[in-house]
Design a protein around this motif. Structure first.
Motif, mmCIF file in Angstrom:
data_model
loop_
_atom_site.group_PDB
_atom_site.id
_atom_site.type_symbol
_atom_site.label_atom_id
_atom_site.label_comp_id
_atom_site.label_asym_id
_atom_site.label_seq_id
_atom_site.Cartn_x
_atom_site.Cartn_y
_atom_site.Cartn_z
ATOM 1 N N SER A 159 32.423 0.816 8.896
ATOM 2 C CA SER A 159 31.804 1.603 7.827
ATOM 3 C C SER A 159 30.960 0.704 6.933
ATOM 4 O O SER A 159 31.270 -0.476 6.745
ATOM 5 C CB SER A 159 32.881 2.296 6.992
ATOM 6 N N LEU A 160 29.896 1.273 6.360
ATOM 7 C CA LEU A 160 28.944 0.490 5.573
ATOM 8 C C LEU A 160 28.841 0.927 4.123
ATOM 9 O O LEU A 160 28.376 0.165 3.287
ATOM 10 C CB LEU A 160 27.547 0.594 6.219
ATOM 11 N N THR A 161 29.238 2.170 3.838
ATOM 12 C CA THR A 161 29.013 2.654 2.473
ATOM 13 C C THR A 161 30.012 3.749 2.101
ATOM 14 O O THR A 161 30.543 4.434 2.986
ATOM 15 C CB THR A 161 27.557 3.173 2.330
ATOM 16 N N ILE A 162 30.271 3.877 0.798
ATOM 17 C CA ILE A 162 31.144 4.947 0.284
ATOM 18 C C ILE A 162 30.502 5.576 -0.946
ATOM 19 O O ILE A 162 29.745 4.928 -1.651
ATOM 20 C CB ILE A 162 32.566 4.442 -0.085
ATOM 21 N N ASP A 169 38.033 14.091 -8.535
ATOM 22 C CA ASP A 169 38.525 12.699 -8.486
ATOM 23 C C ASP A 169 39.289 12.387 -7.202
ATOM 24 O O ASP A 169 39.677 11.244 -6.981
ATOM 25 C CB ASP A 169 39.443 12.418 -9.685
ATOM 26 N N ASN A 170 39.560 13.391 -6.399
ATOM 27 C CA ASN A 170 40.368 13.180 -5.191
ATOM 28 C C ASN A 170 39.569 13.220 -3.894
ATOM 29 O O ASN A 170 40.147 13.157 -2.816
ATOM 30 C CB ASN A 170 41.488 14.232 -5.123
ATOM 31 N N ILE A 171 38.236 13.354 -3.988
ATOM 32 C CA ILE A 171 37.430 13.463 -2.752
ATOM 33 C C ILE A 171 36.300 12.429 -2.766
ATOM 34 O O ILE A 171 35.564 12.304 -3.745
ATOM 35 C CB ILE A 171 36.846 14.881 -2.591
ATOM 36 N N PHE A 172 36.183 11.684 -1.664
ATOM 37 C CA PHE A 172 35.057 10.767 -1.510
ATOM 38 C C PHE A 172 34.641 10.728 -0.046
ATOM 39 O O PHE A 172 35.343 11.232 0.837
ATOM 40 C CB PHE A 172 35.369 9.361 -2.044
ATOM 41 N N VAL A 173 33.461 10.151 0.214
ATOM 42 C CA VAL A 173 32.872 10.139 1.557
ATOM 43 C C VAL A 173 32.638 8.688 1.979
ATOM 44 O O VAL A 173 32.209 7.860 1.168
ATOM 45 C CB VAL A 173 31.521 10.892 1.571
ATOM 46 N N SER A 174 32.916 8.373 3.243
ATOM 47 C CA SER A 174 32.560 7.059 3.796
ATOM 48 C C SER A 174 31.726 7.284 5.058
ATOM 49 O O SER A 174 31.857 8.305 5.726
ATOM 50 C CB SER A 174 33.814 6.246 4.132
ATOM 51 N N ALA A 175 30.864 6.314 5.360
ATOM 52 C CA ALA A 175 30.024 6.452 6.564
ATOM 53 C C ALA A 175 29.592 5.077 7.032
ATOM 54 O O ALA A 175 29.629 4.100 6.282
ATOM 55 C CB ALA A 175 28.803 7.325 6.273
ATOM 56 N N GLY A 176 29.183 5.019 8.302
ATOM 57 C CA GLY A 176 28.756 3.745 8.880
ATOM 58 C C GLY A 176 28.277 3.932 10.299
ATOM 59 O O GLY A 176 27.589 4.900 10.626
ATOM 60 N N ASN A 177 28.687 3.044 11.166
ATOM 61 C CA ASN A 177 28.242 3.031 12.559
ATOM 62 C C ASN A 177 29.011 4.072 13.373
ATOM 63 O O ASN A 177 30.139 3.843 13.794
ATOM 64 C CB ASN A 177 28.453 1.623 13.127
ATOM 65 N N VAL A 182 35.079 12.484 5.352
ATOM 66 C CA VAL A 182 35.396 12.951 4.001
ATOM 67 C C VAL A 182 36.889 12.683 3.785
ATOM 68 O O VAL A 182 37.722 13.069 4.609
ATOM 69 C CB VAL A 182 35.077 14.453 3.833
ATOM 70 N N TRP A 183 37.208 12.016 2.684
ATOM 71 C CA TRP A 183 38.593 11.611 2.397
ATOM 72 C C TRP A 183 39.161 12.416 1.240
ATOM 73 O O TRP A 183 38.451 12.697 0.276
ATOM 74 C CB TRP A 183 38.651 10.134 2.018
ATOM 75 N N GLU A 184 40.451 12.779 1.373
ATOM 76 C CA GLU A 184 41.149 13.425 0.263
ATOM 77 C C GLU A 184 42.321 12.571 -0.155
ATOM 78 O O GLU A 184 43.095 12.093 0.686
ATOM 79 C CB GLU A 184 41.630 14.817 0.679
ATOM 80 N N LEU A 185 42.429 12.361 -1.459
ATOM 81 C CA LEU A 185 43.527 11.546 -1.998
ATOM 82 C C LEU A 185 44.747 12.432 -2.225
ATOM 83 O O LEU A 185 44.670 13.445 -2.929
ATOM 84 C CB LEU A 185 43.066 10.898 -3.314
ATOM 85 N N ASP A 186 45.844 12.070 -1.607
ATOM 86 C CA ASP A 186 47.123 12.769 -1.789
ATOM 87 C C ASP A 186 47.985 11.872 -2.680
ATOM 88 O O ASP A 186 48.706 10.999 -2.191
ATOM 89 C CB ASP A 186 47.759 12.992 -0.408
ATOM 90 N N LEU A 187 47.858 12.061 -3.990
ATOM 91 C CA LEU A 187 48.490 11.133 -4.934
ATOM 92 C C LEU A 187 50.021 11.126 -4.863
ATOM 93 O O LEU A 187 50.628 10.057 -4.843
ATOM 94 C CB LEU A 187 48.014 11.440 -6.363
ATOM 95 N N CYS A 208 23.335 4.757 3.906
ATOM 96 C CA CYS A 208 23.533 5.170 2.510
ATOM 97 C C CYS A 208 23.972 6.628 2.451
ATOM 98 O O CYS A 208 23.685 7.414 3.347
ATOM 99 C CB CYS A 208 22.256 4.968 1.701
ATOM 100 N N ILE A 209 24.700 6.963 1.384
ATOM 101 C CA ILE A 209 25.165 8.340 1.151
ATOM 102 C C ILE A 209 24.722 8.745 -0.252
ATOM 103 O O ILE A 209 24.810 7.946 -1.188
ATOM 104 C CB ILE A 209 26.704 8.443 1.217
ATOM 105 N N GLU A 210 24.281 9.992 -0.393
ATOM 106 C CA GLU A 210 23.976 10.529 -1.718
ATOM 107 C C GLU A 210 24.634 11.897 -1.842
ATOM 108 O O GLU A 210 24.442 12.775 -0.993
ATOM 109 C CB GLU A 210 22.456 10.635 -1.896
ATOM 110 N N VAL A 211 25.446 12.074 -2.903
ATOM 111 C CA VAL A 211 26.107 13.360 -3.156
ATOM 112 C C VAL A 211 25.446 13.992 -4.375
ATOM 113 O O VAL A 211 25.576 13.472 -5.482
ATOM 114 C CB VAL A 211 27.622 13.175 -3.414
#
Length: 618
Positions: A159-162, A169-177, A182-187, A208-211
């Motif tokens: 992966s290259l970017t997040i 606050d519990n959702i973010f995206v990662s991407a790469g080769n 899409v990630w969800e945080l289970d606190l 690159c990622i843009e939300v």
């Protein structure tokens, strides 16, 4: 300990630094206060005021900064670094208001690839580099890691970017080769759970990622030069554009504006504005070097673009015209020179170019380009009419300082690289040194040049040349461990100084009865010119070679800089350090005291040029 070991008296600050690490992807940021640019240089993070140009510096990293991000509120800045294989690479969270370290987080190995804050500053997510491959979520307040996971599935590349969601606050995206997740945080269970986005037959490397603010979709820029639009809720590919004319050399950075328009920065240096449902190109501007950063100021009415050749441009959204606001070298600065008796300007040299700067404003006045060549040394002739330069293709090139036009070339000046150069006061003769160890004296006349003498005693690269004020003698140092004083009338050796070192630099004391030398043994040697005898030896540094040295015109002080990245001012007679300057992120390559003794200018291997206030009354 390093400072105390060199007789540390007091620290002095640099007044201005012109450099920007353009190779750091999305390294250029605008703080939410709309008043500060934030960007990395070497192991430093720089905060630059947009109103008055004042710079502040965040020191804390031990090696080059590899990524920078700013929290949505502007309360925190985070930066990650690279380090060596097997060592931990730090993430530092900075308290922006206090300009202090809030937390130092150590878990990733070798490199931190990317960082992102959650929308409410609760979490920071960090992505390790290729040799680490993990994603870690940190609690910003408690400064602890909550959970981590391998960033990519086994079948995909690294992966290259997040990028974080804008509302959750519990959702973010990662991407790469070959991977978009899409990630969800289970606190409660301290876990992050990924969902692989379904891309059908598409295989892409995402840079690159843009939300956008509404969080409905997110955009991914790829190395293939197209942009993927993915539904954040269903994790399905919505569209891929442009279909035909893709962005040359890949999409490096994306920014979505409030209007829905998309700013695209590509590897060929094109900054493009796309609009409408089919994202047609409305405006585009060609910049120098591949675009690596786009930073919006406020709503995007103004934005800043950084390129890989270390340039920062300012754009207004309405007229879409570029204004170059910061330029700097993007490779090691190998040498510098002030004109005789003038402190207003100075010249620096590097790979591909020579640049002339205005000392007080740090503005670039002239750039002389010789593509794919490295300039090893530069000197401004005493009458100010010529810039003499030494190049790695064995040529000496002479340029006009007003226009930058090439006025003459000495071809095959040395059989290997021309490594050192010095101009006589009569403005007609030049002494050059080469990679093969020869020292040559040239006569320059308008339109022609003549080789007067070749002096062959050095066995290795000539590293520095200084000519005595009467033009009848010069001193040369070499990496063969010899420092030779030459007679420029009879072209023979007067004296030779030998030491167990690779000499890097030499200076005549203004009264010219002594010389001082330094090199890889970290010693500063004082020598008698008359018979070459040693007078004294100082411990110049506790770590690393001394590469640059200059002495004040009154002979009371001299300055040194080298691989320990410290600028030191010494009393000549006492042989003790009076001031230490901390600011360089790379090895210092050259230092000069300006003729008026108001400033010291130093250059380094990371492309930086720093101006310091001369700490003694002139």
């Amino acid at each position: 300990s390093q400072l105390l070991g060199c007789g540390f008296k007091s620290r002095f600050e640099y007044q201005h630094l012109h450099c920007f690490a353009g190779y750091v992807s999305s390294g250029l940021r605008v703080h939410p206060d709309r008043e500060h640019l934030i960007y990395p240089l070497g192991s430093t993070v720089i905060l630059k005021s947009l109103s008055n140009g004042k710079q502040e510096f965040l020191h804390g990293h031990t090696n080059y900064v590899s990524c920078v991000t700013v929290s949505k509120s502007g309360r925190y800045v985070a930066s990650g670094q690279v380090t060596y294989m097997g060592f931990k690479a730090d993430v530092i969270i900075w308290d922006f208001a206090a300009r202090k370290i809030h937390a130092r987080l150590q878990i990733h190995k070798a490199k931190v690839e990317s960082l992102a804050f959650s929308p409410n500053d609760i979490y920071l997510v960090s992505l390790g580099g290729q040799d680490d491959g993990s994603i870690v979520v940190w609690n910003v307040e408690s400064k602890e890691a909550i959970c981590g996971s391998p960033a990519s599935p086994h079948i995909a590349g690294h992966s290259l970017t997040i990028q974080y969601s804008n509302a959750n606050d519990n959702i973010f995206v990662s991407a790469g080769n070959g991977t978009i997740r899409v990630w969800e945080l289970d606190l409660p269970n301290r876990k992050i759970r990924p969902t692989e986005c379904q891309m059908g037959q598409l295989k892409r490397i995402v840079r690159c990622i843009e939300v956008p603010e509404d969080d409905d979709f997110f955009y991914c820029g790829t190395s293939s030069g197209d942009i993927l639009k993915v539904n954040l809720k269903t994790r399905l590919l919505n569209s891929c554009w442009p279909v035909k004319q893709k962005f040359s050399k890949g999409v490096n950075v994306l920014k979505v504006l409030k209007t829905g328009d998309v700013l695209v920065g590509s590897g060929d240096g094109m900054c493009t504005l796309c609009s409408g449902s089919n994202y047609t190109t409305i405006k585009k501007v060609q910049l120098e070097g591949g675009v690596t950063s786009i930073a919006l100021r406020g709503e995007g009415h103004q934005f800043f673009v950084g390129t890989e050749v270390a340039q920062i441009y300012r754009f207004s959204y309405t007229d879409f015209k570029e204004e170059l606001i910061t330029t700097s070298h993007n490779s090691a600065v190998t040498g510098m020179s002030f004109p005789f008796g003038s402190s207003e300007l100075f010249a620096t040299c590097s790979k591909d170019d020579i640049r002339v700067w205005h000392t007080v404003t740090s503005k670039e006045l002239l750039r002389i380009r010789v593509p794919n060549m490295t300039c090893n040394a530069v000197e401004i002739m005493m009458d100010g009419r010529s810039i003499i330069s030494a190049w790695n293709d064995g040529k000496i090139r002479v340029f006009s300082p007003e226009s930058g036009q090439l006025s003459s070339v000495i071809h095959n000046a040395h059989s290997m690289s021309v490594t050192a150069i010095a101009c006589a006061r009569d403005c007609q003769r030049v002494v050059s040194g080469g990679g093969e160890g020869q020292v040559r004296l040239w006569e320059l006349q308008p339109g022609l040049h003549k080789l007067i003498a070749t002096m062959k005693e050095h066995k290795a690269t000539v590293t520095c040349i200084k000519i005595k004020s009467n033009d009848k003698e010069c001193v040369t140092t070499s990496s063969d461990g010899a420092c030779i004083i030459w007679d420029l009338v009879r072209f023979v050796r007067n004296q030779m100084v030998l030491a167990n070192t690779l000499f890097r630099t030499v200076c005549y004391h203004p009264e010219e009865y002594q010389i001082i030398t330094s090199g890889t043994d970290r010693k500063i040697g004082y020598w008698e010119v008359y018979d070459g005898s040693a007078i004294r030896e100082l411990e110049g540094s506790l770590s690393g070679a001394i590469n640059g040295m200059d002495i004040s015109h009154d002979g009371n002080y001299f300055v040194t800089g080298g691989d320990d990245k410290l600028m030191k001012v010494w009393g000549y007679t006492e042989g003790e350090v009076t001031h230490v300057g901390i600011g360089h992120s790379g090895s210092i390559t050259s230092v000069r005291i300006c003729p008026s003794r108001k400033y010291i200018v130093s250059t380094s291997a990371d492309g930086a040029v720093l101006r310091w206030k001369y700490p003694h009354p002139s």
